[in-house]
Write a protein that holds these residues in place. Structure first.
Motif, PDB file in Angstrom:
ATOM      1  N   VAL A 215     -29.442  20.637   0.347  1.00  0.00           N
ATOM      2  CA  VAL A 215     -29.577  19.376   1.060  1.00  0.00           C
ATOM      3  C   VAL A 215     -28.774  18.320   0.316  1.00  0.00           C
ATOM      4  CG1 VAL A 215     -31.674  18.686  -0.180  1.00  0.00           C
ATOM      5  CG2 VAL A 215     -31.215  17.738   2.080  1.00  0.00           C
ATOM      6  N   SER A 216     -28.101  17.473   1.066  1.00  0.00           N
ATOM      7  CA  SER A 216     -27.313  16.391   0.460  1.00  0.00           C
ATOM      8  C   SER A 216     -28.121  15.092   0.523  1.00  0.00           C
ATOM      9  CB  SER A 216     -25.994  16.229   1.213  1.00  0.00           C
ATOM     10  OG  SER A 216     -26.242  15.943   2.584  1.00  0.00           O
ATOM     11  N   GLY A 217     -27.546  14.029  -0.019  1.00  0.00           N
ATOM     12  CA  GLY A 217     -28.189  12.722   0.069  1.00  0.00           C
ATOM     13  C   GLY A 217     -29.395  12.540  -0.827  1.00  0.00           C
ATOM     14  N   VAL A 218     -29.465  13.282  -1.942  1.00  0.00           N
ATOM     15  CA  VAL A 218     -30.589  13.139  -2.879  1.00  0.00           C
ATOM     16  C   VAL A 218     -30.204  12.056  -3.882  1.00  0.00           C
ATOM     17  CG1 VAL A 218     -32.163  14.363  -4.427  1.00  0.00           C
ATOM     18  CG2 VAL A 218     -31.024  15.595  -2.571  1.00  0.00           C
ATOM     19  N   HIS A 219     -30.480  10.805  -3.522  1.00  0.00           N
ATOM     20  CA  HIS A 219     -30.010   9.668  -4.322  1.00  0.00           C
ATOM     21  C   HIS A 219     -31.102   9.005  -5.151  1.00  0.00           C
ATOM     22  CE1 HIS A 219     -26.327  10.213  -2.250  1.00  0.00           C
ATOM     23  NE2 HIS A 219     -26.727   9.708  -1.099  1.00  0.00           N
ATOM     24  N   ARG A 220     -32.360   9.294  -4.862  1.00  0.00           N
ATOM     25  CA  ARG A 220     -33.461   8.650  -5.598  1.00  0.00           C
ATOM     26  C   ARG A 220     -34.399   9.708  -6.154  1.00  0.00           C
ATOM     27  NH1 ARG A 220     -36.108   5.128  -1.073  1.00  0.00           N
ATOM     28  NH2 ARG A 220     -36.079   7.234  -0.166  1.00  0.00           N
ATOM     29  N   ALA A 221     -35.155   9.306  -7.192  1.00  0.00           N
ATOM     30  CA  ALA A 221     -36.087  10.250  -7.802  1.00  0.00           C
ATOM     31  C   ALA A 221     -37.142  10.702  -6.797  1.00  0.00           C
ATOM     32  CB  ALA A 221     -36.759   9.611  -9.024  1.00  0.00           C
ATOM     33  N   GLU A 222     -37.580   9.779  -5.918  1.00  0.00           N
ATOM     34  CA  GLU A 222     -38.589  10.177  -4.929  1.00  0.00           C
ATOM     35  C   GLU A 222     -38.028  11.175  -3.922  1.00  0.00           C
ATOM     36  OE1 GLU A 222     -37.738   5.688  -4.147  1.00  0.00           O
ATOM     37  OE2 GLU A 222     -37.788   7.075  -5.836  1.00  0.00           O
ATOM     38  N   ASP A 223     -36.713  11.046  -3.603  1.00  0.00           N
ATOM     39  CA  ASP A 223     -36.084  12.048  -2.734  1.00  0.00           C
ATOM     40  C   ASP A 223     -36.083  13.409  -3.411  1.00  0.00           C
ATOM     41  OD1 ASP A 223     -35.503  10.080  -0.855  1.00  0.00           O
ATOM     42  OD2 ASP A 223     -33.542   9.652  -1.730  1.00  0.00           O
ATOM     43  N   LEU A 224     -35.770  13.396  -4.695  1.00  0.00           N
ATOM     44  CA  LEU A 224     -35.721  14.638  -5.455  1.00  0.00           C
ATOM     45  C   LEU A 224     -37.076  15.344  -5.423  1.00  0.00           C
ATOM     46  CD1 LEU A 224     -34.265  16.546  -7.396  1.00  0.00           C
ATOM     47  CD2 LEU A 224     -34.819  14.997  -9.255  1.00  0.00           C
ATOM     48  N   HIS A 225     -38.144  14.606  -5.694  1.00  0.00           N
ATOM     49  CA  HIS A 225     -39.479  15.205  -5.672  1.00  0.00           C
ATOM     50  C   HIS A 225     -39.846  15.673  -4.274  1.00  0.00           C
ATOM     51  CE1 HIS A 225     -40.693  14.497  -9.797  1.00  0.00           C
ATOM     52  NE2 HIS A 225     -40.217  13.271  -9.733  1.00  0.00           N
ATOM     53  N   HIS A 226     -39.453  14.908  -3.264  1.00  0.00           N
ATOM     54  CA  HIS A 226     -39.771  15.282  -1.875  1.00  0.00           C
ATOM     55  C   HIS A 226     -39.150  16.627  -1.514  1.00  0.00           C
ATOM     56  CE1 HIS A 226     -40.480  14.898   2.429  1.00  0.00           C
ATOM     57  NE2 HIS A 226     -39.179  15.029   2.653  1.00  0.00           N
ATOM     58  N   PHE A 227     -37.873  16.817  -1.863  1.00  0.00           N
ATOM     59  CA  PHE A 227     -37.200  18.060  -1.521  1.00  0.00           C
ATOM     60  C   PHE A 227     -37.705  19.223  -2.370  1.00  0.00           C
ATOM     61  CE2 PHE A 227     -33.719  14.995  -0.255  1.00  0.00           C
ATOM     62  CZ  PHE A 227     -33.999  15.100   1.102  1.00  0.00           C
ATOM     63  N   LEU A 228     -38.057  18.946  -3.626  1.00  0.00           N
ATOM     64  CA  LEU A 228     -38.625  20.006  -4.456  1.00  0.00           C
ATOM     65  C   LEU A 228     -39.933  20.511  -3.871  1.00  0.00           C
ATOM     66  CD1 LEU A 228     -37.994  18.694  -8.087  1.00  0.00           C
ATOM     67  CD2 LEU A 228     -36.859  20.576  -6.945  1.00  0.00           C
ATOM     68  N   ASN A 229     -40.746  19.595  -3.370  1.00  0.00           N
ATOM     69  CA  ASN A 229     -42.017  19.991  -2.775  1.00  0.00           C
ATOM     70  C   ASN A 229     -41.827  20.836  -1.518  1.00  0.00           C
ATOM     71  OD1 ASN A 229     -43.554  18.681  -4.727  1.00  0.00           O
ATOM     72  ND2 ASN A 229     -43.600  16.748  -3.593  1.00  0.00           N
ATOM     73  N   LEU A 230     -40.669  20.689  -0.878  1.00  0.00           N
ATOM     74  CA  LEU A 230     -40.370  21.505   0.298  1.00  0.00           C
ATOM     75  C   LEU A 230     -39.792  22.861  -0.094  1.00  0.00           C
ATOM     76  CD1 LEU A 230     -38.802  18.896   2.742  1.00  0.00           C
ATOM     77  CD2 LEU A 230     -41.105  19.833   2.769  1.00  0.00           C
ATOM     78  N   GLY A 231     -39.579  23.091  -1.383  1.00  0.00           N
ATOM     79  CA  GLY A 231     -39.072  24.374  -1.837  1.00  0.00           C
ATOM     80  C   GLY A 231     -37.575  24.523  -1.732  1.00  0.00           C
ATOM     81  N   GLN A 236     -27.713  17.977  -3.637  1.00  0.00           N
ATOM     82  CA  GLN A 236     -26.510  17.191  -3.934  1.00  0.00           C
ATOM     83  C   GLN A 236     -26.845  15.715  -3.764  1.00  0.00           C
ATOM     84  OE1 GLN A 236     -23.361  16.647  -0.915  1.00  0.00           O
ATOM     85  NE2 GLN A 236     -22.015  17.740  -2.333  1.00  0.00           N
ATOM     86  N   GLY A 237     -26.385  14.885  -4.690  1.00  0.00           N
ATOM     87  CA  GLY A 237     -26.629  13.451  -4.576  1.00  0.00           C
ATOM     88  C   GLY A 237     -26.629  12.774  -5.927  1.00  0.00           C
ATOM     89  N   GLU A 238     -26.747  11.454  -5.915  1.00  0.00           N
ATOM     90  CA  GLU A 238     -26.664  10.663  -7.144  1.00  0.00           C
ATOM     91  C   GLU A 238     -27.798  10.970  -8.107  1.00  0.00           C
ATOM     92  OE1 GLU A 238     -26.460   6.622  -5.953  1.00  0.00           O
ATOM     93  OE2 GLU A 238     -24.583   6.845  -4.850  1.00  0.00           O
ATOM     94  N   ALA A 239     -28.963  11.372  -7.591  1.00  0.00           N
ATOM     95  CA  ALA A 239     -30.078  11.715  -8.475  1.00  0.00           C
ATOM     96  C   ALA A 239     -29.858  13.052  -9.175  1.00  0.00           C
ATOM     97  CB  ALA A 239     -31.391  11.761  -7.682  1.00  0.00           C
ATOM     98  N   ILE A 240     -28.865  13.822  -8.724  1.00  0.00           N
ATOM     99  CA  ILE A 240     -28.585  15.128  -9.310  1.00  0.00           C
ATOM    100  C   ILE A 240     -27.407  15.029 -10.279  1.00  0.00           C
ATOM    101  CG2 ILE A 240     -28.076  17.548  -8.817  1.00  0.00           C
ATOM    102  CD1 ILE A 240     -30.754  16.549  -7.719  1.00  0.00           C
ATOM    103  N   ALA A 241     -26.242  14.644  -9.775  1.00  0.00           N
ATOM    104  CA  ALA A 241     -25.050  14.506 -10.612  1.00  0.00           C
ATOM    105  C   ALA A 241     -24.014  13.696  -9.851  1.00  0.00           C
ATOM    106  CB  ALA A 241     -24.479  15.876 -10.990  1.00  0.00           C
ATOM    107  N   ALA A 242     -23.240  12.904 -10.586  1.00  0.00           N
ATOM    108  CA  ALA A 242     -22.222  12.047  -9.980  1.00  0.00           C
ATOM    109  C   ALA A 242     -20.956  12.841  -9.690  1.00  0.00           C
ATOM    110  CB  ALA A 242     -21.908  10.888 -10.918  1.00  0.00           C
ATOM    111  N   PRO A 243     -20.151  12.403  -8.718  1.00  0.00           N
ATOM    112  CA  PRO A 243     -18.864  13.063  -8.466  1.00  0.00           C
ATOM    113  C   PRO A 243     -17.910  12.837  -9.633  1.00  0.00           C
ATOM    114  CG  PRO A 243     -19.051  11.056  -7.159  1.00  0.00           C
ATOM    115  CD  PRO A 243     -20.395  11.283  -7.774  1.00  0.00           C
TER     116      PRO A 243
END
Length: 603
Positions: A215-231, A236-243
């Motif tokens: 999934v792309s667009g993971v720009h915030r810590a809350e997005d990161l936790h949300h997607f992790l909870n979905l398995g 991809q996104g700013e909360a993961i690593a910058a280009p």
């Protein structure tokens, strides 16, 4: 594979590529990382053009914009291939292409030249097409993508929405990677119902299709936790690593392991009950009844109540109370509808499932419904006749209970069923006299890896192994396959005899290919780690490998489990005696065992 980023265009290969005949100067590109949240490293870099506005002027005719896009794609491909030598051993470059680019006269030529000059293995390249461009009316594009796969190139479904994630569409195209639209997962539900249903769907996609889901667009810590909870494992996104201007593992934040994927998220629902066990006898009416008669049936009923309309005891429509209230509350609603047949306003295509349908399958289908029908009841039939209805709330409560029961005996790290569930499954096989292949999987030299890199890295490897077993079973085995975690680095798989060898061969080959990502480059090159053996003496240990022992067994009530345990231990030890990643199938005959197959293999 090292290359100075400041001198990317100074080496021989790049000069040859840059000198090719292209309609544009080579564009600037950035590499957007996609991280593997299990291994804690970047696995894919998406190639994006920084800007193309300067290339638009007077380059192509305005009536042919696809020519511009495909020409830019070719130029982008050339520039990105120059950075390919910086890729790690298991890294991949992802190219999003316009459909016309595949037919561009320079595309095949530049691709072949770049692959030859670098040299570059095809498995390092993923070609992506947007889901909206992959319409059934594009048979030529389908053929092109299918032709790339046997050559070793990968295919990515880019920007996948709910329609693109339908099972029939995915089975048709079989992508290696699905980069999903984040809006599909970030809608904020009023309660946990949508999230629970979505988790079941995502778990099933990862398990059955064998594709990587990102999934792309993971720009915030809350997005990161949300997607992790979905398995979701890849992000991809700013909360993961910058280009960056070139592929690099160094961009991954050191704090990322704190957010790594929990193995208990979205557990597999292989033991889901059938939906018929949950059906309740709801309100019914005849197809010929009027709306006024339906209103009387629903008096003093909650707004989530429904009426199933029947014709010769077969469900032909559904009328939810809140949909009925919406019709009657409209201007002149009573005058327009009360005395009319209920068939005029009923849902003529309600969700209907046979009583024998597994609960997780019903959950996936319910999640795929349009938003306005998401909370409508599900109608249950037995041999085509009405058997009851199931509310979304009842569905979610049942799913939660299944997950709780699975978690009771699950391994706390991997979320796989533990020893209690394994013994129960073997008891079931004995009672049903099943012919099953038992596959015992064990990691070799895992203790040396654990001692060298720490328990956190060891846990990541165990979690990787569990997920790889899941993915391989989804690809090679039937839905009735059972996977258990005995403990430590030991796993068991129960599957059909005719599926066992395909599973073992695929698992050992994939494990051998991907395990190198757990080691630094210097250790990968030397091929061993320096650690102490169990007696405390320094020793060189090879990289971790996996050994599989296959025992074909005809279970029956009188089968002595001690004989089975001895046979499994013997065949597992024989597999471990072989060098590297290996699998062995027992060929000996003993009471209660079959020897229909016999073979060995290594990767």
């Amino acid at each position: 594979m090292t290359l100075n980023p400041e001198n990317l265009l100074q080496n021989k290969t790049t000069r040859r590529i840059a000198a090719s005949q292209t309609p544009f100067p080579l564009p600037d590109v950035d590499f957007y990382p996609i991280a593997d949240m299990v291994q804690g490293q970047i696995s894919v870099w998406e190639v994006r053009r920084l800007s193309a506005h300067a290339l638009h002027e007077n380059r192509v005719r305005p009536d042919a914009p696809w020519r511009l896009e495909s020409s830019l794609d070719v130029a982008c491909l050339q520039k990105a291939l120059a950075a390919a030598p910086r890729l790690p051993e298991n890294g991949q470059l992802l190219f999003l292409l316009h459909p016309a680019s595949f037919d561009h006269p320079d595309f095949a030529r530049h691709l072949a030249q770049g692959m030859e000059d670098l040299p570059l293995d095809p498995r390092h390249l993923l070609f992506a097409v947007r889901s909206r461009d992959l319409a059934p009316r594009s048979p030529g594009l389908f053929s092109t993508l299918r032709a790339l796969t046997p050559r070793g190139f990968g295919f990515c479904l880019y920007g996948a929405d709910a329609k693109a994630l339908s099972p029939s569409f995915l089975l048709q195209i079989r992508p290696n990677l699905i980069l999903a639209d984040p809006n599909l997962f970030t809608q904020k539900p009023r309660n946990g119902e949508e999230t629970a249903l979505l988790s079941a769907m995502i778990s099933d996609i990862c398990r059955r299709l064998g594709s990587r889901l990102a999934v792309s667009g993971v720009h915030r810590a809350e997005d990161l936790h949300h997607f992790l909870n979905l398995g979701i494992r890849f992000m991809q996104g700013e909360a993961i690593a910058a280009p960056s201007p070139f592929p690099s593992q160094d961009l991954l934040p050191r704090s990322l392991p704190d957010f790594q994927l929990s193995a208990s998220a979205s557990p597999s629902l292989r033991t889901c009950p059938q939906v018929g066990n949950l059906a309740r006898r709801g309100l019914t009416a005849s197809i010929s009844d009027t709306v006024q008669q339906i209103v009387k049936k629903l008096e003093n009923r909650p707004p989530t109540e429904s009426v199933c309309l029947l014709e010769e005891n077969r469900p032909v429509g559904l009328l939810m109370r809140y949909h009925l209230d919406r019709h009657l509350s409209s201007p002149y609603g009573n005058a327009l509808f009360l005395k009319k047949s209920a068939s005029r306003i009923m849902d003529r295509e309600p969700m209907i499932r046979d009583a024998g349908t597994p609960l997780d399958e019903v959950a996936r289908a319910a999640m795929a419904r349009p938003a306005e029908r998401l909370y409508d009841d599900i109608l249950i039939t037995q041999k085509g006749l009405y058997a009851g209805a199931l509310s979304v709330r009842g569905l979610l409560e049942a799913l939660s209970q299944v997950q709780v029961e699975m978690a009771k005996g699950a391994n706390p790290l991997t979320g796989l069923p533990g020893n209690t569930a394994i013994e129960e499954r073997m008891g079931f096989y004995r009672e049903t006299c099943a012919q099953i292949s038992l596959i015992y999987a064990d990691l070799d030299h895992f203790k040396a890896f654990n001692d060298t890199f720490g328990f956190e890295a060891g846990d990541r490897m165990l979690l990787f192994t569990a997920n790889l077993i899941r993915e391989t079973a989804a690809r090679c085995c039937g839905q009735d396959t059972f996977i258990g975690h005995v403990g430590g680095d030991d796993f068991v798989i129960f599957t059909r005899p005719e599926e066992a060898e395909s599973f073992a061969k695929t698992l050992t080959e994939t494990f051998a290919h991907e395990i190198c990502g757990f080691y630094p480059e210097d250790i990968r090159c030397q091929g061993f780690v320096q650690a102490k053996d169990r007696e405390g003496n320094p020793k060189k240990f090879p990289l971790v490998s996996i050994s599989l022992g296959i025992v074909d067994c005809h279970f029956h009530p009188g089968l002595d489990p001690r004989i089975l345990s001895q046979r499994v231990a013997q065949i597992k030890n024989y597999a471990k005696s072989r060098k590297g990643n290996a699998w062995v199938r027992d060929r000996r005959e003993t009471p209660g065992f079959s020897s229909l197959f016999s073979d060995t293999g290594a990767a």
